[in-house]
Design a protein around this motif. Structure first.
Motif, PDB file in Angstrom:
ATOM      1  N   PRO A   1      -1.136  -1.240 -11.171  1.00  0.00           N
ATOM      2  CA  PRO A   1      -0.759  -1.966  -9.963  1.00  0.00           C
ATOM      3  C   PRO A   1      -1.648  -3.176  -9.697  1.00  0.00           C
ATOM      4  O   PRO A   1      -2.746  -3.301 -10.236  1.00  0.00           O
ATOM      5  N   GLY A   2      -1.140  -4.051  -8.862  1.00  0.00           N
ATOM      6  CA  GLY A   2      -1.909  -5.184  -8.369  1.00  0.00           C
ATOM      7  C   GLY A   2      -1.984  -5.144  -6.855  1.00  0.00           C
ATOM      8  O   GLY A   2      -1.384  -4.285  -6.202  1.00  0.00           O
ATOM      9  N   ILE A   3      -2.726  -6.117  -6.293  1.00  0.00           N
ATOM     10  CA  ILE A   3      -2.844  -6.240  -4.838  1.00  0.00           C
ATOM     11  C   ILE A   3      -2.891  -7.733  -4.476  1.00  0.00           C
ATOM     12  O   ILE A   3      -3.504  -8.138  -3.499  1.00  0.00           O
ATOM     13  N   PHE A   4      -2.202  -8.544  -5.278  1.00  0.00           N
ATOM     14  CA  PHE A   4      -2.237  -9.993  -5.066  1.00  0.00           C
ATOM     15  C   PHE A   4      -0.940 -10.557  -4.503  1.00  0.00           C
ATOM     16  O   PHE A   4      -0.891 -11.719  -4.117  1.00  0.00           O
ATOM     17  N   SER A   5       0.130  -9.754  -4.463  1.00  0.00           N
ATOM     18  CA  SER A   5       1.402 -10.245  -3.925  1.00  0.00           C
ATOM     19  C   SER A   5       1.778  -9.468  -2.667  1.00  0.00           C
ATOM     20  O   SER A   5       1.303  -8.352  -2.452  1.00  0.00           O
ATOM     21  N   GLU A   6       2.660 -10.043  -1.873  1.00  0.00           N
ATOM     22  CA  GLU A   6       3.103  -9.355  -0.656  1.00  0.00           C
ATOM     23  C   GLU A   6       3.895  -8.096  -0.991  1.00  0.00           C
ATOM     24  O   GLU A   6       3.822  -7.096  -0.271  1.00  0.00           O
ATOM     25  N   ALA A   7       4.644  -8.127  -2.090  1.00  0.00           N
ATOM     26  CA  ALA A   7       5.384  -6.929  -2.489  1.00  0.00           C
ATOM     27  C   ALA A   7       4.426  -5.788  -2.831  1.00  0.00           C
ATOM     28  O   ALA A   7       4.689  -4.620  -2.507  1.00  0.00           O
ATOM     29  N   GLN A   8       3.306  -6.107  -3.461  1.00  0.00           N
ATOM     30  CA  GLN A   8       2.305  -5.083  -3.779  1.00  0.00           C
ATOM     31  C   GLN A   8       1.629  -4.576  -2.508  1.00  0.00           C
ATOM     32  O   GLN A   8       1.395  -3.365  -2.362  1.00  0.00           O
ATOM     33  N   VAL A   9       1.305  -5.474  -1.606  1.00  0.00           N
ATOM     34  CA  VAL A   9       0.727  -5.062  -0.323  1.00  0.00           C
ATOM     35  C   VAL A   9       1.663  -4.090   0.383  1.00  0.00           C
ATOM     36  O   VAL A   9       1.242  -3.024   0.860  1.00  0.00           O
ATOM     37  N   ASP A  10       2.941  -4.412   0.438  1.00  0.00           N
ATOM     38  CA  ASP A  10       3.916  -3.535   1.095  1.00  0.00           C
ATOM     39  C   ASP A  10       4.004  -2.187   0.381  1.00  0.00           C
ATOM     40  O   ASP A  10       4.123  -1.138   1.024  1.00  0.00           O
ATOM     41  N   GLY A  11       3.954  -2.214  -0.945  1.00  0.00           N
ATOM     42  CA  GLY A  11       4.041  -0.973  -1.698  1.00  0.00           C
ATOM     43  C   GLY A  11       2.880  -0.035  -1.447  1.00  0.00           C
ATOM     44  O   GLY A  11       3.062   1.200  -1.424  1.00  0.00           O
ATOM     45  N   TRP A  12       1.675  -0.577  -1.268  1.00  0.00           N
ATOM     46  CA  TRP A  12       0.497   0.263  -1.025  1.00  0.00           C
ATOM     47  C   TRP A  12       0.501   0.893   0.358  1.00  0.00           C
ATOM     48  O   TRP A  12      -0.210   1.886   0.589  1.00  0.00           O
ATOM     49  N   LYS A  13       1.271   0.347   1.293  1.00  0.00           N
ATOM     50  CA  LYS A  13       1.230   0.858   2.677  1.00  0.00           C
ATOM     51  C   LYS A  13       1.647   2.317   2.767  1.00  0.00           C
ATOM     52  O   LYS A  13       1.091   3.083   3.569  1.00  0.00           O
ATOM     53  N   ALA A  14       2.599   2.724   1.942  1.00  0.00           N
ATOM     54  CA  ALA A  14       3.026   4.134   1.959  1.00  0.00           C
ATOM     55  C   ALA A  14       1.911   5.040   1.451  1.00  0.00           C
ATOM     56  O   ALA A  14       1.778   6.186   1.893  1.00  0.00           O
ATOM     57  N   VAL A  15       1.090   4.532   0.522  1.00  0.00           N
ATOM     58  CA  VAL A  15      -0.031   5.317  -0.007  1.00  0.00           C
ATOM     59  C   VAL A  15      -1.079   5.539   1.072  1.00  0.00           C
ATOM     60  O   VAL A  15      -1.491   6.680   1.343  1.00  0.00           O
ATOM     61  N   THR A  16      -1.524   4.475   1.709  1.00  0.00           N
ATOM     62  CA  THR A  16      -2.577   4.618   2.726  1.00  0.00           C
ATOM     63  C   THR A  16      -2.086   5.434   3.918  1.00  0.00           C
ATOM     64  O   THR A  16      -2.835   6.246   4.468  1.00  0.00           O
ATOM     65  N   LYS A  17      -0.833   5.234   4.303  1.00  0.00           N
ATOM     66  CA  LYS A  17      -0.283   5.983   5.434  1.00  0.00           C
ATOM     67  C   LYS A  17      -0.284   7.478   5.132  1.00  0.00           C
ATOM     68  O   LYS A  17      -0.730   8.301   5.958  1.00  0.00           O
ATOM     69  N   GLY A  18       0.187   7.871   3.958  1.00  0.00           N
ATOM     70  CA  GLY A  18       0.261   9.284   3.609  1.00  0.00           C
ATOM     71  C   GLY A  18      -1.108   9.940   3.522  1.00  0.00           C
ATOM     72  O   GLY A  18      -1.301  11.066   4.001  1.00  0.00           O
ATOM     73  N   VAL A  19      -2.064   9.245   2.912  1.00  0.00           N
ATOM     74  CA  VAL A  19      -3.415   9.803   2.778  1.00  0.00           C
ATOM     75  C   VAL A  19      -4.086   9.947   4.139  1.00  0.00           C
ATOM     76  O   VAL A  19      -4.720  10.969   4.439  1.00  0.00           O
ATOM     77  N   HIS A  20      -3.926   8.958   4.988  1.00  0.00           N
ATOM     78  CA  HIS A  20      -4.532   9.029   6.320  1.00  0.00           C
ATOM     79  C   HIS A  20      -3.899  10.122   7.171  1.00  0.00           C
ATOM     80  O   HIS A  20      -4.591  10.845   7.896  1.00  0.00           O
ATOM     81  N   GLU A  21      -2.595  10.262   7.079  1.00  0.00           N
ATOM     82  CA  GLU A  21      -1.915  11.319   7.842  1.00  0.00           C
ATOM     83  C   GLU A  21      -2.394  12.705   7.403  1.00  0.00           C
ATOM     84  O   GLU A  21      -2.421  13.641   8.208  1.00  0.00           O
ATOM     85  N   ALA A  22      -2.784  12.819   6.134  1.00  0.00           N
ATOM     86  CA  ALA A  22      -3.269  14.095   5.614  1.00  0.00           C
ATOM     87  C   ALA A  22      -4.770  14.289   5.841  1.00  0.00           C
ATOM     88  O   ALA A  22      -5.326  15.313   5.431  1.00  0.00           O
ATOM     89  N   GLY A  23      -5.423  13.296   6.465  1.00  0.00           N
ATOM     90  CA  GLY A  23      -6.807  13.475   6.903  1.00  0.00           C
ATOM     91  C   GLY A  23      -7.886  13.003   5.959  1.00  0.00           C
ATOM     92  O   GLY A  23      -9.059  13.347   6.138  1.00  0.00           O
ATOM     93  N   SER A  24      -7.535  12.200   4.961  1.00  0.00           N
ATOM     94  CA  SER A  24      -8.536  11.720   4.015  1.00  0.00           C
ATOM     95  C   SER A  24      -8.778  10.221   4.203  1.00  0.00           C
ATOM     96  O   SER A  24      -8.049   9.544   4.928  1.00  0.00           O
ATOM     97  N   ARG A  25      -9.835   9.731   3.556  1.00  0.00           N
ATOM     98  CA  ARG A  25     -10.119   8.301   3.470  1.00  0.00           C
ATOM     99  C   ARG A  25      -9.766   7.828   2.070  1.00  0.00           C
ATOM    100  O   ARG A  25      -9.808   8.602   1.117  1.00  0.00           O
ATOM    101  N   ILE A  26      -9.470   6.529   1.951  1.00  0.00           N
ATOM    102  CA  ILE A  26      -9.074   6.006   0.646  1.00  0.00           C
ATOM    103  C   ILE A  26      -9.592   4.586   0.449  1.00  0.00           C
ATOM    104  O   ILE A  26      -9.423   3.722   1.304  1.00  0.00           O
ATOM    105  N   PHE A  27     -10.281   4.381  -0.677  1.00  0.00           N
ATOM    106  CA  PHE A  27     -10.749   3.065  -1.098  1.00  0.00           C
ATOM    107  C   PHE A  27      -9.884   2.610  -2.277  1.00  0.00           C
ATOM    108  O   PHE A  27      -9.492   3.423  -3.121  1.00  0.00           O
ATOM    109  N   LEU A  28      -9.601   1.325  -2.340  1.00  0.00           N
ATOM    110  CA  LEU A  28      -8.862   0.743  -3.455  1.00  0.00           C
ATOM    111  C   LEU A  28      -9.851   0.240  -4.491  1.00  0.00           C
ATOM    112  O   LEU A  28     -10.759  -0.534  -4.170  1.00  0.00           O
TER     113      LEU A  28
END
Length: 341
Positions: A49-76
């Motif tokens: 994966p990348g993190i340089f385009s808006e499509a990639q930024v949008d794609g990562w949002k589901a990852v951070t949301k799910g991890v945070h809802e489950a009570g963990s922290r996440i670094f990229l």
């Protein structure tokens, strides 16, 4: 949970399958993601994966949301592969780059042509170095905007930042080559600028002293020791959150001690630890946190298994880097195993 390349990002885009994978493993107090490129020319492997385009930024949002809802922290983890790349794995119009034009030995997999020799990298000129630094900073800003709790710079495993430290790979004669201070400059400038942009408490660095992975030629032991002692001291001055050490038997005790004495914030150790050896490292004070990779790969509920002293699933090595759910999100957890008995 330590970072692990899994090659499921089709078209270099984070997706719902990846979101499921990370949420499954959010029993970890801190998850560090797979290596994620800050720019198109850093995408050395297929399907990372990348993190340089808006499509990639949008794609990562589901990852951070799910991890945070489950009570963990996440670094990229921000990973620029540098010369460990093939042009077939990059978007059209981009070429692999490096501190010099020294080609890496060995082969790399491509989806279009199978195994291929590494491409010859284009040596970064002064403008190219500036672009690399700026791309890392923009990627870190994108990561925080996406919901990540911070970023880890990948300065290990023979990728661009470790390439800059090695005098046999970095043969530059400008301010980014030659002396230990100059060879450390790229990593330190990136760390400093990212710390200024998103906060020093949101920045970590992964290192692998004395490693020869990805055609990292061995160099003088005293030089290696001094390099990482200097780097650790400068990172301490910057006040970043942590250094993440990929341990290996080649690292002498004096280097471990030098890093520990030079860096007063958190030290994370990983690589081949068991629950027992990790606990011993924590009790001895040589590590502040411990990380597990392979154990989390095949055991989404790894923390529960430690608590219950339960056996671990075996890793399916055939599916480590294949697309799809098999060998990725289909490893059983304890409750599922009990139903099968």
């Amino acid at each position: 949970m330590a970072p692990m390349t899994r090659s499921r990002a089709l078209n270099n885009l984070p997706n719902e399958l990846m979101a499921t994978y990370y949420r499954q493993r959010s029993g970890a107090g801190l998850i560090v993601t797979e290596g994620t490129s800050p720019s198109p020319e850093g995408l050395g492997y297929p399907r990372i994966p990348g993190i340089f385009s808006e499509a990639q930024v949008d794609g990562w949002k589901a990852v951070t949301k799910g991890v945070h809802e489950a009570g963990s922290r996440i670094f990229l983890q921000l990973m620029h592969t540098g010369r460990i790349a093939h042009i077939a794995n990059l978007p059209e119009g981009y070429q692999p780059v490096g501190l010099s034009d020294r080609k890496a030995a060995g082969e790399i997999f491509t989806d279009t042509a199978g195994l291929q020799e590494h491409s010859v990298p284009v040596a970064l000129d002064a403008e190219g170095i500036v672009n690399v630094i700026n791309n890392f900073v923009k990627a870190a800003i994108n990561a925080v905007r996406t919901g990540f709790d911070g970023v880890e710079l990948h300065g290990a495993n023979g990728y661009l930042l470790e390439q800059s430290l090695n005098p046999h790979v970095n043969t530059r004669t400008d301010n980014y080559g030659g002396s230990i201070e100059n060879r450390s400059r790229l990593t330190l400038e990136i760390a400093e600028k990212i710390a200024s942009a998103i906060g020093r408490e949101k920045v970590g660095l992964r290192i692998s002293p004395y490693s020869t992975l990805s055609d990292m030629p061995a160099y003088d032991e005293a030089d290696v020791h001094q390099t990482y002692a200097y780097l650790s001291g400068e990172l301490n001055r910057l006040g970043i959150a942590y250094i993440h050490i990929s341990d290996n038997p080649s690292i002498p005790q004096k280097t471990h001690q030098s890093i520990r004495s030079a860096f007063s914030n958190t030290l994370i150790y990983c690589n081949g630890l068991t629950a027992q050896t990790a606990e011993a490292k924590l009790q001895a004070g040589s590590a502040d946190l411990v990380a597990f990779a392979r154990s989390f790969l095949s055991n989404p509920d790894f923390m529960r298994r430690i608590e219950k002293n339960a056996p671990l699933n075996e890793v399916d090595y055939r599916t480590l880097y294949t697309p799809g759910a098999q060998g990725y999100t289909d490893y059983p957890v304890l409750d599922e195993l009990a139903q099968l008995v």
